[in-house]
Design a protein around this motif. Structure first.
Motif, PDB file in Angstrom:
ATOM      1  N   UNK A  94       0.813  -1.229   0.000  1.00 20.33           N
ATOM      2  CA  UNK A  94       0.000   0.000   0.000  1.00 20.33           C
ATOM      3  C   UNK A  94       0.838   1.266   0.000  1.00 20.33           C
ATOM      4  N   UNK A  95       2.126   1.125   0.191  1.00 24.63           N
ATOM      5  CA  UNK A  95       2.978   2.306   0.166  1.00 24.63           C
ATOM      6  C   UNK A  95       3.173   2.955   1.523  1.00 24.63           C
ATOM      7  N   UNK A  96       3.210   2.139   2.557  1.00 27.05           N
ATOM      8  CA  UNK A  96       3.442   2.677   3.902  1.00 27.05           C
ATOM      9  C   UNK A  96       4.814   3.357   3.965  1.00 27.05           C
ATOM     10  N   UNK A  97       5.781   2.761   3.244  1.00 24.40           N
ATOM     11  CA  UNK A  97       7.128   3.344   3.273  1.00 24.40           C
ATOM     12  C   UNK A  97       7.173   4.708   2.593  1.00 24.40           C
ATOM     13  N   UNK A  98       6.264   4.930   1.637  1.00 28.91           N
ATOM     14  CA  UNK A  98       6.281   6.239   0.983  1.00 28.91           C
ATOM     15  C   UNK A  98       5.743   7.320   1.917  1.00 28.91           C
ATOM     16  N   UNK A  99       4.870   6.928   2.863  1.00 30.68           N
ATOM     17  CA  UNK A  99       4.449   7.879   3.903  1.00 30.68           C
ATOM     18  C   UNK A  99       5.684   8.317   4.687  1.00 30.68           C
ATOM     19  N   UNK A 100       6.472   7.306   5.063  1.00 26.08           N
ATOM     20  CA  UNK A 100       7.665   7.578   5.851  1.00 26.08           C
ATOM     21  C   UNK A 100       8.630   8.459   5.072  1.00 26.08           C
ATOM     22  N   UNK A 101       8.758   8.197   3.777  1.00 28.09           N
ATOM     23  CA  UNK A 101       9.737   8.934   2.970  1.00 28.09           C
ATOM     24  C   UNK A 101       9.410  10.428   2.921  1.00 28.09           C
ATOM     25  N   UNK A 102       8.129  10.754   2.712  1.00 25.70           N
ATOM     26  CA  UNK A 102       7.787  12.180   2.580  1.00 25.70           C
ATOM     27  C   UNK A 102       7.827  12.885   3.928  1.00 25.70           C
ATOM     28  N   UNK A 103       7.375  12.193   4.990  1.00 24.41           N
ATOM     29  CA  UNK A 103       7.438  12.800   6.326  1.00 24.41           C
ATOM     30  C   UNK A 103       8.896  13.045   6.712  1.00 24.41           C
ATOM     31  N   UNK A 104       9.720  12.057   6.382  1.00 20.24           N
ATOM     32  CA  UNK A 104      11.123  12.147   6.738  1.00 20.24           C
ATOM     33  C   UNK A 104      11.786  13.334   6.042  1.00 20.24           C
ATOM     34  N   UNK A 105      11.496  13.481   4.743  1.00 14.63           N
ATOM     35  CA  UNK A 105      12.119  14.576   4.004  1.00 14.63           C
ATOM     36  C   UNK A 105      11.631  15.928   4.528  1.00 14.63           C
ATOM     37  N   UNK A 106      10.329  16.022   4.805  1.00 18.34           N
ATOM     38  CA  UNK A 106       9.786  17.281   5.314  1.00 18.34           C
ATOM     39  C   UNK A 106      10.401  17.627   6.674  1.00 18.34           C
ATOM     40  N   UNK A 107      10.565  16.615   7.508  1.00 21.80           N
ATOM     41  CA  UNK A 107      11.141  16.858   8.840  1.00 21.80           C
ATOM     42  C   UNK A 107      12.582  17.343   8.711  1.00 21.80           C
ATOM     43  N   UNK A 108      13.302  16.778   7.738  1.00 19.31           N
ATOM     44  CA  UNK A 108      14.683  17.236   7.525  1.00 19.31           C
ATOM     45  C   UNK A 108      14.707  18.688   7.063  1.00 19.31           C
ATOM     46  N   UNK A 109      13.734  19.055   6.216  1.00 17.20           N
ATOM     47  CA  UNK A 109      13.644  20.441   5.750  1.00 17.20           C
ATOM     48  C   UNK A 109      13.400  21.374   6.941  1.00 17.20           C
ATOM     49  N   UNK A 110      12.645  20.876   7.924  1.00 20.79           N
ATOM     50  CA  UNK A 110      12.398  21.665   9.138  1.00 20.79           C
ATOM     51  C   UNK A 110      13.608  21.680  10.070  1.00 20.79           C
ATOM     52  N   UNK A 111      14.631  20.904   9.744  1.00 24.22           N
ATOM     53  CA  UNK A 111      15.821  20.841  10.596  1.00 24.22           C
ATOM     54  C   UNK A 111      15.651  19.936  11.808  1.00 24.22           C
ATOM     55  N   UNK A 112      14.718  18.996  11.714  1.00 23.76           N
ATOM     56  CA  UNK A 112      14.481  18.091  12.842  1.00 23.76           C
ATOM     57  C   UNK A 112      15.344  16.836  12.728  1.00 23.76           C
ATOM     58  N   UNK A 113      15.577  16.196  13.858  1.00 20.58           N
ATOM     59  CA  UNK A 113      16.182  14.864  13.847  1.00 20.58           C
ATOM     60  C   UNK A 113      15.117  13.856  13.434  1.00 20.58           C
ATOM     61  N   UNK A 114      15.529  12.821  12.729  1.00 22.74           N
ATOM     62  CA  UNK A 114      14.586  11.821  12.250  1.00 22.74           C
ATOM     63  C   UNK A 114      15.122  10.413  12.487  1.00 22.74           C
ATOM     64  N   UNK A 115      14.259   9.528  12.946  1.00 20.58           N
ATOM     65  CA  UNK A 115      14.563   8.085  12.932  1.00 20.58           C
ATOM     66  C   UNK A 115      13.377   7.415  12.269  1.00 20.58           C
ATOM     67  N   UNK A 116      13.641   6.588  11.303  1.00 21.59           N
ATOM     68  CA  UNK A 116      12.562   6.047  10.485  1.00 21.59           C
ATOM     69  C   UNK A 116      12.804   4.574  10.222  1.00 21.59           C
ATOM     70  N   UNK A 117      11.979   3.712  10.812  1.00 25.53           N
ATOM     71  CA  UNK A 117      12.177   2.281  10.582  1.00 25.53           C
ATOM     72  C   UNK A 117      11.438   1.858   9.328  1.00 25.53           C
ATOM     73  N   UNK A 118      11.915   0.826   8.698  1.00 25.30           N
ATOM     74  CA  UNK A 118      11.284   0.325   7.474  1.00 25.30           C
ATOM     75  C   UNK A 118      11.021  -1.166   7.614  1.00 25.30           C
ATOM     76  N   UNK A 119      10.207  -1.688   6.728  1.00 22.41           N
ATOM     77  CA  UNK A 119       9.920  -3.115   6.740  1.00 22.41           C
ATOM     78  C   UNK A 119      10.351  -3.707   5.405  1.00 22.41           C
ATOM     79  N   UNK A 120      11.202  -4.710   5.472  1.00 17.50           N
ATOM     80  CA  UNK A 120      11.664  -5.358   4.248  1.00 17.50           C
ATOM     81  C   UNK A 120      11.404  -6.853   4.360  1.00 17.50           C
TER      82      UNK A 120
END
Lengths: 542, 213
Positions: B18-44
Motif C-alpha cells: 500500500x505504500x506505507x514506506x512512501x508515507x515515511x519517505x515524505x514525512x522524513x524529508x519534510x522533517x529534515x527540511x524543518x531541521x528536525x532529527x529523524x529516525x525512520x524504521x522500514x519493513x523489508x
C-alpha cells in the motif's frame, strides 16, 4: 564531511566504501540485503567498488578471502543463518594471517521477522576468537565498519560487524568522513599464514589464542565500549542497540533511582577486568542484549560464583526471566526489566482483529505450480512435499498449504531423497531457482548417484524474489543444462510453463514422474510478477 | 505533560504494497527540511508480501534515543487501512490520535464487518479519511498516500500551538521527491495534500457524512 539519511545497512556499506574497500561479496538475505544493494548501486554510478552477489554465502566468503590474500580490503555481507553456510570458510579464516582488511557484516534477526531461527552471531565470533563490533545506531554502523577494517589489519584477523533488523532497516542521518584510499595489490609474503595444514594450523591457532589480550587492548584503545560511572548498587549493561531502549527509559529510571552506573558494550571480546571493576560495587545488574544471552551467560558462567559469593550480586537478564528468553528487545520489555511499570497508554483494541500474514502475490507463478502439486499429491494415498526457503514458503499457508517441511536453504532436495529412501514416497522436493543454485545442487548429485525415486520441482521465476528481486546467478536458459549435466535422464527432465492454462498438462506430467522409480526434475518457468513489473518500469523510463 | 514536547512519534501502518514506506519517505524529508532529527524504521523481506506492515517514524528537535516507539508513547497512528489502524492502538499515548484511510483492503477471507470497524474507530475519535476518493477528485488517483499525509498534517500541532511540521515543508518535500517524475505529478500531489488536510480539518464525522455509498 557529508550528511546523508541512511539505513543501518547502507551506513555499513558507506563505511566500507570510505574505509577503502576494493571489493564486496554477499548473498541476499533479510535484513542484510541492502548493504550489497547500496554497493552495487555505487558501482553502477562510480565504477567502484567491485560488488557482486554470489551463489551462496560460502562462495562469497571464499571470494573475499581471495581479495584479502591480494592485500585488498574486502567486505562480506549475509544474514545470520547465512553464516552457517559460510561457517567452514569463516571459522578457518580466523586462523589466517590477514593483511588486507577482511570484514564480515552479519545481520541478525531476533524475533524472526524474516528468518527460520534467531541465532546470535556473537557466539560465532566468540567461537572463532575474532573481534565483533556491535553498533548502536546508524552513525556507529558507519564508524565501526571503518574501525573494523583498521582492526582487521592491525590484529591480522577477520572482524565481524553485527547488525540487527531494527538497525539494518531504520534510517537516520549519518555524517561521513574523508575516504581512505584503497590498499595496493600486494600478495601475502608468507604463505605459511594462509595454508592451514595441520602443523601450520596448530601454530596459527596458538597465535590466535595468544593474541586475545591484544585484541582486548586494541578495543580498549579504540574506546568502543563506554562506561557512565555513578554511585549506586543497581547497574545496567546494554549491548549495541539495546542501549537505545535503555536511553528511552533512562529518564524514568533516574527519577526513581538517581543516576545509574551504565556500561554500554559495543565490542567483543569484552574486557573481563573492566567488567569485574564495573560489577564489584553492585548488588544487582540488568543485562540488556538483543538476541541470545551472551554477556549474561558469560557473567553467570565465570563471574557469578566468585562475585556472587563475595557481594551477593544478582545478575538479571534473559536467563532468569527478567527479559523474555526469545524474541526481540524493545523499549517496552526493557522498561519492565528496569523495574519500571508499563507506560500508561491507550488500551489494545479488543474487537475482532484477524491476523494478516504475508501471502503470495495475486497471479504469482508459484501458486499455479502449487495447485498442480496439490492435486497430483492428492492422487496418492501417501506422499511428502518438502519445500525450501523463499517466497514459495508462503504456499505453506491456507488455502494452498502444500509444503510439509521448510528448514534451511537447499534442504528440500536432500530431505525428499532421505524420505523416499526411508520409504515415504512419492517424495517431491520444491525449490526456487536461486535456492537450487545456492545449495540444492549437491543433494541432487546425491540423488542421481543413488537413483533415488524422487521428483524435484524447481520453481524458476528468474529472480531472487523474497529479498527484492536480485538477479539469479544462472539464467533460466541454462538451468535445464545444469540438471542434465548432473545426470538426470532427459526423458525425466521437463521444462514447463508455470501457468493456469497449462494446469492439466503439468499435472499429467507430474503424476507420471511421481510414479517413476528414479530421479525426475520438473522446472516450472514464469518470471516473478514483481521483477516483471520493475523491468517494464525501467524499460519505460529509459 | 512531556518533558520534551518538541517531538512527535508516529506509528505508520497498512498492508504490504500500500505504500506505507512512501508515507515515511515524505514525512522524513519534510522533517529534515524543518531541521528536525529523524529516525525512520522500514519493513523489508517477507512482511512486504501483502501482510500487515508496521513502521516507526520519529521526529524531534532533540536527539532521538532509538528507532522504536515505546507502547503508550505514540502521538499518532497514521494508517492506510481502517482494520490495520486498530491493530496498534496500544502504541498510543492516552491523548494520541488515529488518522486512517477509510477504504478497506480485503486480502483475507475473515475480514470483519466494516461497520464494526468504523464504529470502533469513531469510538476512538479517529479521523477517518475517504482518501482514495479524495485522491481521485484531486486529480491524483495514485496520491492516496499524499492525502493521508495531508490529513495527518492537521495533527502536527504542539501544545504551544506551533506546528512541528508545516504544510510548506511537506509541499517542499513533495517538490524535492517527485520533481524527477515531472511537474504534473508534483501538482497532483500538492492537490492531494491539500485535500487530505481539508478533510481532516472538517472532522471525522464530516468526512464520513460525505460518503454517498
Amino acid at each position: 564531511m557529508n550528511e546523508m539519511m541512511l539505513l543501518g545497512d547502507e551506513a555499513v556499506a558507506q563505511g566500507a566504501i570510505d574505509g577503502g574497500i576494493t571489493s564486496a561479496y554477499g548473498y541476499p538475505g533479510t535484513p542484510s540485503t541492502e548493504i550489497m544493494e547500496y554497493l552495487i548501486q555505487q558501482r553502477e554510478v562510480q565504477g567502484k567498488p567491485l560488488a557482486h552477489w554470489c551463489s551462496n554465502e560460502k562462495t562469497a566468503y571464499e571470494e573475499a578471502l581471495g581479495a584479502s590474500l591480494s592485500g585488498r580490503r574486502v567486505l562480506i555481507t549475509m544474514k545470520h543463518v547465512g553464516l552457517n553456510v559460510a561457517a567452514d570458510a569463516f571459522m578457518n579464516s580466523a586462523l589466517l594471517d590477514i593483511k588486507g582488511g577482511l570484514v564480515l557484516a552479519i545481520a541478525d534477526d531476533p524475533g524472526m521477522h524474516s528468518s527460520q531461527n534467531e541465532q546470535d552471531s556473537r557466539h560465532y565470533a566468540d567461537m572463532a576468537r575474532i573481534p565483533c563490533l556491535e553498533p548502536e545506531n546508524q552513525q556507529e554502523a558507519y564508524e565501526l565498519t571503518r574501525l573494523a577494517f583498521d582492526l582487521s589489519e592491525k590484529l591480522h584477523v577477520p572482524v565481524m560487524v553485527r547488525l540487527l533488523t531494527r538497525l539494518s532497516h531504520a534510517r537516520a542521518s549519518v555524517k561521513t568522513r574523508e575516504k581512505r584510499s584503497e590498499n595496493p595489490m600486494k600478495k601475502a609474503d608468507d604463505r605459511t599464514g594462509w595454508m592451514l595444514l595441520p602443523a601450520l594450523a596448530r601454530r596459527r591457532w596458538d597465535s590466535l589464542i595468544e593474541r586475545q589480550p591484544v585484541m582486548v587492548q586494541a578495543l580498549n584503545e579504540a574506546a568502543v565500549n563506554r562506561l557512565s560511572s555513578a554511585k549506586g548498587a543497581f547497574g545496567v549493561i546494554a549491548a549495541g542497540i539495546a542501549g537505545n531502549y535503555y536511553e528511552e527509559n533512562r529518564p524514568d529510571v533516574e527519577n526513581q533511582r538517581g543516576k545509574v552506573p551504565f556500561l554500554h558494550v559495543r565490542a567483543y571480546p569484552v574486557d573481563q577486568e573492566a567488567l569485574e571493576r564495573f560489577l564489584a560495587p553492585l548488588t544487582e545488574v540488568v543485562v540488556l542484549e538483543d538476541g541470545q544471552p551472551h554477556i549474561e551467560k558469560m557473567l553467570k558462567g565465570w563471574l557469578s560464583r566468585r562475585l556472587q559469593e563475595k557481594t551477593g550480586i544478582t545478575i538479571k537478564g534473559r536467563m532468569d526471566g527478567t527479559l523474555p528468553a526469545s524474541g526481540e528487545l524493545n523499549p517496552d520489555n526493557v522498561r519492565l526489566a528496569l523495574g519500571l511499570s508499563a507506560r500508561a497508554g491507550r488500551e489494545a483494541y479488543h474487537g475482532e482483529l484477524p491476523p494478516r500474514p504475508p501471502q503470495l502475490c495475486r497471479g504469482c507463478p508459484h501458486e499455479d505450480t502449487y495447485q498442480v502439486i496439490k492435486e497430483a499429491a492428492a492422487a496418492f494415498g501417501q506422499s511428502v512435499i518438502t519445500s525450501d526457503i523463499g517466497c514459495y514458503a508462503l504456499g505453506a499457508l491456507p488455502p494452498l498449504a502444500v509444503p510439509e517441511s521448510i528448514v534451511c536453504m537447499g534442504a528440500s532436495v536432500g530431505m525428499a531423497k532421505g524420505a523416499a529412501e526411508a520409504g515415504l514416497k512419492p517424495a517431491v522436493g520444491v525449490i526456487g531457482d536461486s535456492t537450487f543454485l545456492h545449495s540444492g545442487i549437491p543433494a541432487l548429485v546425491d540423488a542421481v548417484s543413488c537413483g533415488t525415486p524422487m521428483t524435484l520441482v524447481i520453481l524458476d521465476n528468474a529472480t531472487v524474489a523474497m529479498t527484492g528481486g536480485q538477479p539469479t546467478m544462472v539464467p533460466s536458459s541454462r538451468l535445464a543444462k545444469i540438471v542434465e549435466g548432473i545426470g538426470v535422464e532427459p526423458d525425466h527432465l521437463h521444462v514447463l510453463e508455470a501457468h493456469r492454462r497449462e494446469h492439466e498438462t503439468n499435472k499429467t506430467i507430474l503424476l507420471q514422474e511421481m510414479k517413476y522409480e528414479g530421479v525426475s526434475v520438473i522446472i516450472t518457468v514464469r518470471e516473478c510478477l514483481e521483477t516483471l513489473r520493475k523491468r517494464k518500469k525501467m524499460g519505460g523510463a529509459s | 505533560m512531556s518533558q520534551n514536547p518538541e517531538k512527535m512519534d508516529i506509528i505508520l501502518c497498512g498492508v504490504g504494497g500500500q505504500g506505507v514506506l512512501s508515507l515515511a519517505a515524505i514525512l522524513s524529508r519534510a522533517a529534515q527540511i524543518e531541521g528536525l532529527h529523524v529516525r525512520q524504521s522500514e519493513v523489508h523481506g517477507m512482511a512486504q508480501r501483502g501482510g500487515a506492515v508496521l513502521a516507526h517514524f520519529r521526529m524531534s528537535a532533540e536527539t532521538i534515543p532509538g528507532d522504536l516507539i515505546p507502547r503508550g508513547g505514540a502521538d499518532m497512528i497514521l494508517s492506510m487501512e481502517p482494520l490495520e489502524a486498530l491493530r496498534y492502538t496500544d502504541y498510543l499515548k492516552p491523548e494520541g490520535v488515529i488518522v486512517t484511510s477509510r477504504e478497506s483492503f480485503k486480502n483475507i477471507t475473515q475480514y470483519p464487518e466494516e461497520e464494526g470497524i468504523l464504529k470502533a474507530l469513531a469510538d476512538l475519535d479517529a479521523k477517518v479519511v475517504p482518501a482514495k476518493e479524495l485522491a481521485r477528485k484531486a486529480g491524483a488517483p495514485r496520491g492516496v498516500n499524499m492525502v493521508m499525509v495531508g490529513a495527518a498534517s492537521t495533527q502536527f500541532f504542539l501544545p504551544s500551538g506551533k506546528s512541528l511540521l508545516s504544510g510548506d515543508s511537506l509541499q517542499a518535500a513533495n517538490q524535492v521527491l517527485f520533481a524527477p517524475k515531472g511537474e504534473a505529478v508534483v501538482t497532483a500531489n500538492q492537490q492531494a495534500l491539500l485535500a487530505g488536510a481539508q478533510a481532516a480539518d472538517g472532522g471525522a464525522e464530516a468526512s464520513l457524512g460525505d460518503q454517498d455509498d
